[in-house]
Each structure stands twice: as C-alpha cells, then as structure tokens.
Design a protein around this motif. Structure first.
Motif, short mmCIF file in Angstrom:
data_model
loop_
_atom_site.label_atom_id
_atom_site.label_comp_id
_atom_site.label_asym_id
_atom_site.label_seq_id
_atom_site.Cartn_x
_atom_site.Cartn_y
_atom_site.Cartn_z
N ALA A 1 18.47 -1.35 23.36
CA ALA A 1 18.47 -1.25 21.90
C ALA A 1 18.76 0.16 21.41
O ALA A 1 19.28 0.36 20.30
CB ALA A 1 17.14 -1.74 21.34
N ILE A 2 18.45 1.16 22.22
CA ILE A 2 18.65 2.55 21.78
C ILE A 2 20.12 2.86 21.53
O ILE A 2 20.45 3.73 20.72
CB ILE A 2 18.06 3.54 22.81
CG1 ILE A 2 17.96 4.96 22.24
CG2 ILE A 2 18.88 3.55 24.10
CD1 ILE A 2 17.03 5.09 21.06
N HIS A 3 21.03 2.14 22.17
CA HIS A 3 22.45 2.45 22.01
C HIS A 3 22.93 2.15 20.59
O HIS A 3 23.77 2.88 20.05
CB HIS A 3 23.27 1.68 23.05
CG HIS A 3 22.95 2.06 24.46
ND1 HIS A 3 23.12 3.35 24.93
CD2 HIS A 3 22.46 1.33 25.49
CE1 HIS A 3 22.74 3.40 26.20
NE2 HIS A 3 22.35 2.18 26.56
N ARG A 4 22.41 1.08 19.99
CA ARG A 4 22.78 0.80 18.60
C ARG A 4 22.29 1.91 17.68
O ARG A 4 22.99 2.30 16.74
CB ARG A 4 22.16 -0.54 18.16
CG ARG A 4 22.80 -1.75 18.81
CD ARG A 4 22.24 -3.05 18.26
NE ARG A 4 20.89 -3.30 18.72
CZ ARG A 4 19.79 -3.26 17.96
NH1 ARG A 4 19.90 -2.96 16.69
NH2 ARG A 4 18.61 -3.54 18.47
N ALA A 5 21.12 2.42 17.95
CA ALA A 5 20.56 3.48 17.12
C ALA A 5 21.37 4.77 17.27
O ALA A 5 21.69 5.44 16.27
CB ALA A 5 19.11 3.72 17.51
N VAL A 6 21.69 5.12 18.49
CA VAL A 6 22.46 6.35 18.73
C VAL A 6 23.82 6.28 18.04
O VAL A 6 24.31 7.28 17.48
CB VAL A 6 22.60 6.58 20.25
CG1 VAL A 6 23.66 7.63 20.54
CG2 VAL A 6 21.25 7.00 20.84
N ALA A 7 24.44 5.10 18.06
CA ALA A 7 25.75 4.95 17.43
C ALA A 7 25.67 5.01 15.91
O ALA A 7 26.67 5.32 15.24
CB ALA A 7 26.38 3.63 17.86
N ALA A 8 24.49 4.75 15.34
CA ALA A 8 24.35 4.67 13.89
C ALA A 8 23.96 5.98 13.22
O ALA A 8 24.27 6.19 12.04
CB ALA A 8 23.32 3.60 13.53
N ILE A 9 23.30 6.88 13.93
CA ILE A 9 22.79 8.09 13.29
C ILE A 9 23.89 9.14 13.15
O ILE A 9 24.95 9.06 13.77
CB ILE A 9 21.60 8.68 14.08
CG1 ILE A 9 22.04 9.11 15.49
CG2 ILE A 9 20.45 7.68 14.13
CD1 ILE A 9 20.96 9.86 16.26
N THR A 10 23.62 10.13 12.30
CA THR A 10 24.54 11.25 12.08
C THR A 10 23.85 12.55 12.50
O THR A 10 22.61 12.59 12.62
CB THR A 10 24.95 11.33 10.61
OG1 THR A 10 23.77 11.45 9.80
CG2 THR A 10 25.73 10.09 10.20
N PRO A 11 24.62 13.62 12.71
CA PRO A 11 24.00 14.89 13.14
C PRO A 11 22.97 15.40 12.13
O PRO A 11 23.10 15.22 10.92
CB PRO A 11 25.19 15.83 13.26
CG PRO A 11 26.36 14.94 13.52
CD PRO A 11 26.09 13.70 12.73
N SER A 12 21.96 16.07 12.65
CA SER A 12 20.92 16.67 11.83
C SER A 12 21.43 17.97 11.20
O SER A 12 22.58 18.37 11.41
CB SER A 12 19.69 16.98 12.69
OG SER A 12 20.02 17.97 13.66
N ALA A 13 20.56 18.64 10.47
CA ALA A 13 20.93 19.90 9.82
C ALA A 13 21.36 20.97 10.83
O ALA A 13 22.14 21.86 10.50
CB ALA A 13 19.77 20.41 8.97
N ARG A 14 20.88 20.86 12.06
CA ARG A 14 21.28 21.84 13.08
C ARG A 14 22.49 21.37 13.88
O ARG A 14 22.83 21.96 14.91
CB ARG A 14 20.11 22.18 13.99
CG ARG A 14 19.53 21.01 14.77
CD ARG A 14 18.41 21.50 15.67
NE ARG A 14 17.87 20.44 16.51
CZ ARG A 14 17.07 20.66 17.53
NH1 ARG A 14 16.73 21.88 17.87
NH2 ARG A 14 16.61 19.65 18.25
N GLY A 15 23.12 20.29 13.42
CA GLY A 15 24.37 19.85 14.03
C GLY A 15 24.22 19.05 15.30
O GLY A 15 25.18 18.90 16.05
#
Length: 344
Positions: free
Chosen positions: A177-191
């Motif tokens: 399930a973690i792969h769907r999450a990783v594909a959906a998020i965007t970089p944080s303020a520190r890139g």
C-alpha cells in the motif's frame, strides 16, 4: 519479506572524515555501521535486500559484497542525490514489487535488533508498522501520535511544538500500500519526498498504521559523539559475549601489545601493534595500525592508522591511514596523513 536499506546519505555532520569515505562504513567495534544493520536482518529470514546508494556506491559494494555473508542477495539501487526516504521507496519499486518489506536506515544502530518489531508487524497486519522510541526532545525527529491501541493517528516531521514524545527511529515495515502513497505525495518545503507524508497520506485515506515502542539502546550515528557512544556500547557487549577477561581487552589474531596498560572495554584489530601506551575504555583500534608512546581513551582508530608520541588523545575519530606523530617519531609513521576529527 524483502528489505530496503538506505545508504545514500552524505554524512555532512561527520566531515572531514566523510570527505574520504561514506558514513555507513565508519566502524563500530571494528565493523562498519552498515554491517551491523545487515546483521539485524538475518533473524527476519530476509533473503533479498536492496541497498540504496549514492556517490559512494562502489565503495559500499566493495566492502559489503553480494550479501552472501549476511545470508541474502543484495541488489544495489543508485540514487543520483538524496531526495527523501519516500523517494528511495519510489526508485526501489522494481526491486520491491508487491512484497511486504522492511525499510531500515543504514546509519542507525539498534542494539537489540528489529526482530520484535517484525513480529509485531506480522501479528497486526497493518498497512504500515513503525518503530518508535521516547525521546527528551522530539523536535529533530518525525513524531508519531498514537491512540490507546498503539495505532497511529497522526505523523509530523520535526514539529516545532510536538504533541508526543514518540520519535521514529528509522525502521519501517510496509505492505505494498505504501507505493500508492509515495506516488501521490509531492516534495516537502525542503525539496524531499518525506516518508512521514506518505504514511500520513495512508492515514488520511483510512489505512491502518500501527507502531511499536522500542525501549532498548539506539542511535542515529550522524554525529561523532553518537558514534563514540555506540562504539563503547558495542565493545561492552562484545566483551560480555566472548566471556572476555576481567579487564575486557579483546585482541584479534595477529594483534600484539608490549609495555602497555589497557583498560577495557578495548578492541585491537588484526595485525595491529600497540607499544608503550595507555589505552583507555571505549577504544577500538582497527586492523594494521601502529600505536606507540601514546595515550588514548574513548577513540575510534580506523584501519591502517599510525599514532606515535600523542598523549591525552580522547573522544577522537581517526580516519583510515591517519598519521599522527611528533618530532623524531614522524619518520617511523610510514603512512600519508588522513582525516581526523576530535570532539571534546
């Protein structure tokens, strides 16, 4: 289950030593930090390990090899630059497939291993299971907030005002399930792609995320004082495991001492020579070293180092092939100067 070990960090807090070697290969009790991590995976029955590496990849591969020493097969996964823990999961997807896996930071020392955490994951069958520990100041960590059933309700990366003292300690068990999450998020303020953001994405969509509190000794070895503390702990444990003598001094085959006082825990590597010295507790000396006419305490001395005529040396990390000497002793060193870092 597979394993994903992260060994691509730059080790900026350990410079100048990490100008010439990766932090994951700095020795603790004369073995690289990374090898201690790989040892922890053996009791889990893991047979496939992916190791994410950066610029030091060839050096790490040369030392660690194909994994056969650890009862597994290692696949090296290059990462062009550090872009976050979730990015490591993303680039490792072809290796991981849809298998459950444990992700373990390759510069952490967890003295009691991760078997208990693996058993918790197997028993609870959550989408993600996190190892956490209580810390005095959680502001430098990812922080988990739990309910009464040890299920995670919220994750925050390095919060200014923590609502929990439970810090993530660098061991994560995941389902596919973690792969769907990783594909959906965007970089944080520190890139970077933050693993905390990915797990929070799962939580926001109703996934089940659990945590287990680790109460033993652990350290992120990103600072010299932490490396030295880990070294002392492992030397104590090694002397106890081997049923060492009362003075807790361990000599590898071919190591010799003469006219010296050694107060353990002390470990001297194969082929090293210690003469006319006082070696104090918490000191490990690597292979092929020469230490003469010197006093050392609470030091890590890496392979091939030469120390002659130095007194009062303590809380020091000496890189491989370091040469320290004074006056007429210099001509006896026979090795180029290497990196040195000392903390008071």
């Amino acid at each position: 289950m597979k394993a994903l070990v992260l060994a691509g960090g730059l080790g900026t807090r350990l410079r100048p030593v990490t100008h010439t070697m990766p932090k994951q290969l700095i020795p603790l009790a004369n073995r690289p930090v990374l090898e201690h991590v790989l040892d922890d995976l053996r009791p889990l029955g893991v047979r496939e390990i992916g190791v994410v590496v950066g610029d030091w990849g060839p050096d790490i591969a040369a030392r660690v090899g194909d994994g056969s020493r650890f009862g597994a097969r290692i696949t090296y996964i290059p990462q062009e630059r550090p872009l976050g823990l979730a990015h490591c999961v993303s680039i490792a997807r072809p290796f991981l497939g849809d298998d459950d896996f444990v992700m373990y930071l390759g510069d952490n020392l967890i003295q009691d291993g991760v078997t208990a955490t693996a058993e918790q994951f197997a028993a609870r069958r959550s989408d993600a299971h996190l190892a956490v520990a209580r810390v005095a100041d959680p502001r430098s960590f990812g922080v988990a907030e739990l309910d009464a059933h040890a299920e995670v309700v919220r994750l925050v990366e390095k919060p200014r005002h923590p609502r929990s003292d439970l810090a993530l300690i660098g061991v994560y068990f995941f389902s596919a399930a973690i792969h769907r999450a990783v594909a959906a998020i965007t970089p944080s303020a520190r890139g970077e792609l933050e693993i905390t953001d990915a797990v929070q994405w799962l939580l926001d969509r109703g996934a089940r995320v659990t945590a287990g509190e680790y109460t033993g000794y652990w350290r992120d070895t990103g600072r010299i004082e932490d490396l030295l503390d880990c070294n002392r702990r492992l030397l104590d444990a090694l002397a106890a495991d081997r049923g060492g003598p009362a003075d807790r001094v361990l000599l590898a085959p071919g190591a010799t001492t003469a006219r010296s006082t050694l107060t353990g825990p002390v470990l001297i590597g194969a082929g090293s020579v210690v003469e006319n010295c006082r070696i104090g507790p918490g000191t490990s000396i690597g292979e092929g070293c020469v230490v003469r006419d010197s006093t050392l305490e609470n030091c890590i001395v890496m392979d091939g180092a030469r120390v002659v005529g130095r007194h009062g040396l303590r809380d020091a990390l000496l890189g491989p092939a370091t040469a320290l000497g004074t006056g007429p002793h210099d001509a006896r060193l026979g090795a180029p100067a290497g990196p040195l870092e000392v903390t008071a």
